[in-house]
Scaffold this motif. Sequence first.
Motif, PDB file in Angstrom:
ATOM      1  N   ARG A   1      37.164  32.285  84.629  1.00  0.00           N
ATOM      2  CA  ARG A   1      38.176  33.339  84.648  1.00  0.00           C
ATOM      3  C   ARG A   1      39.361  32.947  85.529  1.00  0.00           C
ATOM      4  NH1 ARG A   1      35.230  39.265  84.864  1.00  0.00           N
ATOM      5  NH2 ARG A   1      33.489  38.798  83.469  1.00  0.00           N
ATOM      6  N   LEU A   2      39.076  32.306  86.663  1.00  0.00           N
ATOM      7  CA  LEU A   2      40.169  31.853  87.539  1.00  0.00           C
ATOM      8  C   LEU A   2      41.048  30.824  86.821  1.00  0.00           C
ATOM      9  CD1 LEU A   2      38.103  31.538  90.836  1.00  0.00           C
ATOM     10  CD2 LEU A   2      39.946  33.174  90.427  1.00  0.00           C
ATOM     11  N   VAL A   3      40.403  29.970  86.012  1.00  0.00           N
ATOM     12  CA  VAL A   3      41.177  28.999  85.229  1.00  0.00           C
ATOM     13  C   VAL A   3      42.056  29.718  84.217  1.00  0.00           C
ATOM     14  CG1 VAL A   3      41.005  27.144  83.527  1.00  0.00           C
ATOM     15  CG2 VAL A   3      39.536  27.103  85.549  1.00  0.00           C
ATOM     16  N   SER A   4      41.483  30.713  83.509  1.00  0.00           N
ATOM     17  CA  SER A   4      42.255  31.432  82.494  1.00  0.00           C
ATOM     18  C   SER A   4      43.401  32.226  83.110  1.00  0.00           C
ATOM     19  CB  SER A   4      41.346  32.374  81.698  1.00  0.00           C
ATOM     20  OG  SER A   4      40.873  33.425  82.512  1.00  0.00           O
ATOM     21  N   MET A   5      43.266  32.603  84.378  1.00  0.00           N
ATOM     22  CA  MET A   5      44.343  33.322  85.077  1.00  0.00           C
ATOM     23  C   MET A   5      45.436  32.377  85.576  1.00  0.00           C
ATOM     24  SD  MET A   5      41.843  35.859  87.264  1.00  0.00           S
ATOM     25  CE  MET A   5      43.136  36.565  88.297  1.00  0.00           C
ATOM     26  N   GLY A   6      45.178  31.065  85.476  1.00  0.00           N
ATOM     27  CA  GLY A   6      46.170  30.098  85.932  1.00  0.00           C
ATOM     28  C   GLY A   6      46.116  29.838  87.418  1.00  0.00           C
ATOM     29  N   LEU A   7      45.093  30.365  88.098  1.00  0.00           N
ATOM     30  CA  LEU A   7      44.996  30.182  89.549  1.00  0.00           C
ATOM     31  C   LEU A   7      44.266  28.896  89.920  1.00  0.00           C
ATOM     32  CD1 LEU A   7      44.077  33.834  90.564  1.00  0.00           C
ATOM     33  CD2 LEU A   7      46.305  32.724  90.755  1.00  0.00           C
ATOM     34  N   VAL A   8      43.454  28.399  88.997  1.00  0.00           N
ATOM     35  CA  VAL A   8      42.624  27.232  89.271  1.00  0.00           C
ATOM     36  C   VAL A   8      42.710  26.288  88.078  1.00  0.00           C
ATOM     37  CG1 VAL A   8      40.208  26.470  89.516  1.00  0.00           C
ATOM     38  CG2 VAL A   8      41.027  28.444  90.804  1.00  0.00           C
ATOM     39  N   VAL A   9      42.629  24.995  88.347  1.00  0.00           N
ATOM     40  CA  VAL A   9      42.584  23.998  87.273  1.00  0.00           C
ATOM     41  C   VAL A   9      41.259  23.252  87.386  1.00  0.00           C
ATOM     42  CG1 VAL A   9      45.074  23.706  87.040  1.00  0.00           C
ATOM     43  CG2 VAL A   9      43.822  22.330  88.696  1.00  0.00           C
ATOM     44  N   ALA A  10      40.724  22.858  86.237  1.00  0.00           N
ATOM     45  CA  ALA A  10      39.463  22.116  86.193  1.00  0.00           C
ATOM     46  C   ALA A  10      39.729  20.729  85.646  1.00  0.00           C
ATOM     47  CB  ALA A  10      38.459  22.845  85.317  1.00  0.00           C
ATOM     48  N   ARG A  11      39.281  19.717  86.367  1.00  0.00           N
ATOM     49  CA  ARG A  11      39.446  18.336  85.913  1.00  0.00           C
ATOM     50  C   ARG A  11      38.096  17.646  85.935  1.00  0.00           C
ATOM     51  NH1 ARG A  11      44.250  18.778  89.116  1.00  0.00           N
ATOM     52  NH2 ARG A  11      46.122  18.693  87.815  1.00  0.00           N
ATOM     53  N   ARG A  12      37.811  16.944  84.852  1.00  0.00           N
ATOM     54  CA  ARG A  12      36.539  16.231  84.745  1.00  0.00           C
ATOM     55  C   ARG A  12      36.386  15.250  85.909  1.00  0.00           C
ATOM     56  NH1 ARG A  12      33.164  15.496  80.539  1.00  0.00           N
ATOM     57  NH2 ARG A  12      34.684  16.418  79.101  1.00  0.00           N
ATOM     58  N   GLY A  13      35.289  15.357  86.601  1.00  0.00           N
ATOM     59  CA  GLY A  13      34.988  14.432  87.684  1.00  0.00           C
ATOM     60  C   GLY A  13      35.539  14.841  89.034  1.00  0.00           C
ATOM     61  N   SER A  14      36.464  15.806  89.064  1.00  0.00           N
ATOM     62  CA  SER A  14      37.027  16.203  90.359  1.00  0.00           C
ATOM     63  C   SER A  14      36.860  17.689  90.643  1.00  0.00           C
ATOM     64  CB  SER A  14      38.520  15.830  90.421  1.00  0.00           C
ATOM     65  OG  SER A  14      39.250  16.510  89.415  1.00  0.00           O
ATOM     66  N   GLY A  15      36.154  18.399  89.806  1.00  0.00           N
ATOM     67  CA  GLY A  15      35.833  19.788  90.082  1.00  0.00           C
ATOM     68  C   GLY A  15      36.994  20.743  89.860  1.00  0.00           C
ATOM     69  N   TYR A  16      36.932  21.883  90.538  1.00  0.00           N
ATOM     70  CA  TYR A  16      37.935  22.938  90.411  1.00  0.00           C
ATOM     71  C   TYR A  16      38.854  22.925  91.629  1.00  0.00           C
ATOM     72  CZ  TYR A  16      34.932  24.842  86.727  1.00  0.00           C
ATOM     73  OH  TYR A  16      34.199  25.020  85.585  1.00  0.00           O
ATOM     74  N   ARG A  17      40.173  22.911  91.357  1.00  0.00           N
ATOM     75  CA  ARG A  17      41.160  22.929  92.433  1.00  0.00           C
ATOM     76  C   ARG A  17      42.159  24.051  92.216  1.00  0.00           C
ATOM     77  NH1 ARG A  17      41.220  18.466  95.734  1.00  0.00           N
ATOM     78  NH2 ARG A  17      39.879  16.721  95.050  1.00  0.00           N
ATOM     79  N   VAL A  18      42.732  24.531  93.327  1.00  0.00           N
ATOM     80  CA  VAL A  18      43.760  25.563  93.246  1.00  0.00           C
ATOM     81  C   VAL A  18      44.975  24.991  92.539  1.00  0.00           C
ATOM     82  CG1 VAL A  18      45.273  27.095  94.559  1.00  0.00           C
ATOM     83  CG2 VAL A  18      42.919  26.671  95.336  1.00  0.00           C
ATOM     84  N   ALA A  19      45.495  25.736  91.569  1.00  0.00           N
ATOM     85  CA  ALA A  19      46.657  25.265  90.806  1.00  0.00           C
ATOM     86  C   ALA A  19      47.915  25.275  91.669  1.00  0.00           C
ATOM     87  CB  ALA A  19      46.859  26.162  89.578  1.00  0.00           C
ATOM     88  N   ALA A  20      48.890  24.440  91.257  1.00  0.00           N
ATOM     89  CA  ALA A  20      50.183  24.458  91.927  1.00  0.00           C
ATOM     90  C   ALA A  20      50.776  25.856  91.837  1.00  0.00           C
ATOM     91  CB  ALA A  20      51.120  23.437  91.280  1.00  0.00           C
ATOM     92  N   ARG A  21      51.507  26.280  92.859  1.00  0.00           N
ATOM     93  CA  ARG A  21      52.013  27.650  92.901  1.00  0.00           C
ATOM     94  C   ARG A  21      52.891  27.974  91.701  1.00  0.00           C
ATOM     95  NH1 ARG A  21      49.868  31.678  95.335  1.00  0.00           N
ATOM     96  NH2 ARG A  21      51.875  32.715  95.513  1.00  0.00           N
ATOM     97  N   SER A  22      53.716  27.020  91.302  1.00  0.00           N
ATOM     98  CA  SER A  22      54.617  27.297  90.188  1.00  0.00           C
ATOM     99  C   SER A  22      53.818  27.567  88.922  1.00  0.00           C
ATOM    100  CB  SER A  22      55.567  26.116  89.958  1.00  0.00           C
ATOM    101  OG  SER A  22      54.825  24.929  89.711  1.00  0.00           O
ATOM    102  N   ARG A  23      52.766  26.780  88.715  1.00  0.00           N
ATOM    103  CA  ARG A  23      51.948  26.967  87.516  1.00  0.00           C
ATOM    104  C   ARG A  23      51.179  28.282  87.599  1.00  0.00           C
ATOM    105  NH1 ARG A  23      47.270  22.845  85.238  1.00  0.00           N
ATOM    106  NH2 ARG A  23      46.599  24.177  83.511  1.00  0.00           N
TER     107      ARG A  23
END
Length: 466
Positions: A61-83
């Motif tokens: 849900r955090l990914v769908s809200m644009g607050l978090v990005v998921a990358r294979r091998g590096s887990g979940y990170r907070v998205a850039a503020r602009s995004r």
Amino acid sequence: MIELQLDRERAQATLVEQIVSAFSGAIEGQALRAGALLPSVRHLAKTEQLSTFTVTEAYGRLVSMGLVVARRGSGYRVAARSRAAFRRPVAWQPPSLTATWLLSDVFADHSVPIKAGCGWLPNEWINESGLHHALRSVSRVPAARMADYGHPYGFAPLRERIAEQLDRYGLPVDPAANVLLTAGATQALDLIVRTLLRPGDAVVVEDPGYCNLLQILRLGGLTVLGVPRTPTGIDNDVLERLIAEHKPKAIFLNTTLQNPTGATFSMASAFRLAQIAERHGLWVVEDDVSRELAPPGAPLLAAMEGLNRVLYVGGFSKTITPALRCGYVVAERDVLRELARTKMAVGLTSSSVTEGIVDKVLAEGRYARHVEIISEKLAEAHAKVEERMDALGLEMFHRPRAGLFVWARLTVEGADAGALATRALEHGIWLAPGSYFRPDDAASSWFRFNVPYSTDDRLWAFLGRG
């Protein structure tokens, strides 16, 4: 890292919603800055004693809200503020309560916090250890064994296990000739309609009844006749009148823990129905997906009558998980052969990988104990919801104390279930109005309540005002 303070009684929100709220608040308040790494799913699940499915859904849900990005091998990170600022909605907009949303979009729409009208178990109730064990076992199968389409009837070991289960209910079947695996119980119903019925044929359904079945019948061009559902079965006198007037070819019903009322047939009502079907040559389609959650002794028409006129449909969405889409239909040998031909014509074989996972869960995932735990939780949830309903003066069709559903209505004069359900969505509450379960879409003052999702204080505060 932020500290989660989870309310495990779910008095205000589900665990998923609490996790989303905690992380989104930390991100918006910049306690978690762009690029910050969130705890891994397994780590957060372990430290907070949560299901990995719960954490995965919250992160999704955090990914769908644009607050978090998921990358294979590096887990979940907070998205850039602009995004994040670009993708995060300014204000939540409730969906429109339409048949389209209820049939399809609802399964992808995670925006409604309180899902009192949904049709599945909470993610937190999934047999996580059993599923993980099954997934590990299937992952060790050589790839060459998963390279073909599989058998048209489905994965043989699972068919044998289903036959063993049915034998315990008094229905002996040949797994090689009487059991066909499908992509969920809903596909089994669709295959029956496509194989045994033709456009213009009349069929009988329960009123109220399973909403997805009604759509399948309409797509098939069938004439749909409703027979009133009662707390102990159906109105057999009305059924006889419908048969005399319309000559229907089949009747579709839930014998145990009916969707949407939660009611179960009495033995007397089931016996009379079986006599009527036999006398008039009526196909009986027994949709029994909640059998394992039912109290002992609930009648099983297929066991009473055999497979000459009865087609028995089952599945695992109410006990394992609906995500696996694994169901089955049990029928007489020649009928099953025709159903298998239809299955191959419209979708080829069902997934042997999925069926292998279900088989492993049943065999090695402490499945029987898991079903016991679910049943105990459901009984507790029923008691709480009944208490709430009694306090507000809601009329209950039946008090099942088992299964997922209760059928109830407001006793306020002139109450419009459809209008109230639309207003509820504006408050983040999904209600399922009774009209959606009527074969003629007639107005109804009733609602289907999913008991485990109906313990939230905000739901009852809203209904109290409504």
